[in-house]
Design an enzyme around this catalytic site. Structure first.
Site, PDB file in Angstrom:
ATOM      1  N   LYS A 152       0.025   4.306   6.926  1.00 25.07           N
ATOM      2  CA  LYS A 152      -0.609   5.077   5.699  1.00 25.07           C
ATOM      3  C   LYS A 152      -0.031   6.686   5.945  1.00 25.07           C
ATOM      4  CE  LYS A 152      -3.123   2.036   3.764  1.00 25.07           C
ATOM      5  NZ  LYS A 152      -2.498   0.913   4.501  1.00 25.07           N
ATOM      6  N   SER A 161       0.659  -1.237   0.169  1.00 23.84           N
ATOM      7  CA  SER A 161      -0.148  -0.054  -0.060  1.00 23.84           C
ATOM      8  C   SER A 161       0.731   1.291  -0.088  1.00 23.84           C
ATOM      9  CB  SER A 161      -0.919   0.104   1.146  1.00 23.84           C
ATOM     10  OG  SER A 161      -0.396   0.115   2.552  1.00 23.84           O
TER      11      SER A 161
END
Length: 207
Positions: free
Chosen positions: A167, A129
């Site tokens: 993230k 990710s």
């Protein structure tokens, strides 16, 4: 062991540390800044001598193509300049991130990467990710423990489902957005997020 000047040793050590931390070698400008050389031609001269001694290999067509060749020769960092950083396995909700039950092992890092006056831990990345931020599957991120973040920081966050994720953090008007650095993945939109720390570095083993 090959005889090196202090400057050459500093340059070789810096290249090794940067490759381990980021997965690719530093630029000539970054090398100069790290070892206190303002002239790029002087840096090129030291790199040429390291290449002559068989310690590195360069590709003149690529500015960052520096390959370390002395794989069997270790550059030792004095023990008093090393910090043993906890490597966190499973992140458990409701317990401190560096609680004993969360720690899998300790990993030695230079003080430059893990200042001893800051609470730092490492976490293995699972998945892709964050690939556009240079963080790959099975990398280890170096994380400064803190419970706040600025917009754009890469963070380790605990979601409302008690899942830890790495993230990029954005606080927006009505929610918090945890943005992956992968165009094939959607952001995570949440009302509440617990910040466990800010990513300050990446460690990668080159296979």
């Amino acid at each position: 062991m090959t005889k090196l000047s202090k400057r050459q040793l500093d340059i070789l050590r810096f290249i090794k540390e940067e490759v381990k931390r980021k997965g690719y070698p530093p630029s000539v400008r970054e090398i100069g800044e790290a070892v206190g050389l303002a002239s790029s031609s002087t840096v090129h001269g030291h790199l040429a001598r390291l290449e002559t001694k068989g310690l590195i290999r360069r590709d003149p067509t690529k500015p960052r193509a520096i390959e370390i060749l002395d794989t069997e020769e270790e550059i030792h960092i004095p023990k008093n300049q090393v910090v043993n950083v906890p490597v966190i396995g499973k992140v458990t909700a409701g317990t401190p991130i560096t609680a004993v039950e969360n720690i899998e092992e300790y990993f030695p890092l230079p003080e430059r990467l893990a200042p001893p006056d800051e609470h730092v831990f490492m976490l293995e990345i699972m998945g892709e990710s964050m690939i556009d931020a240079g963080i790959l599957d099975q990398d280890y991120v170096i994380v400064k423990q803190q419970n706040t973040a600025n917009n754009g920081d890469i963070v380790v966050a605990m979601t409302e489902d008690d899942e830890a994720t790495v993230k990029r953090f954005f606080k927006e008007e009505t929610h918090i957005r945890l943005q992956p650095e992968n165009p094939t993945m959607e952001p995570i939109i949440l009302q509440n997020v617990t910040i466990l720390g800010k990513v300050i570095g990446v460690f990668r083993t080159v296979h």
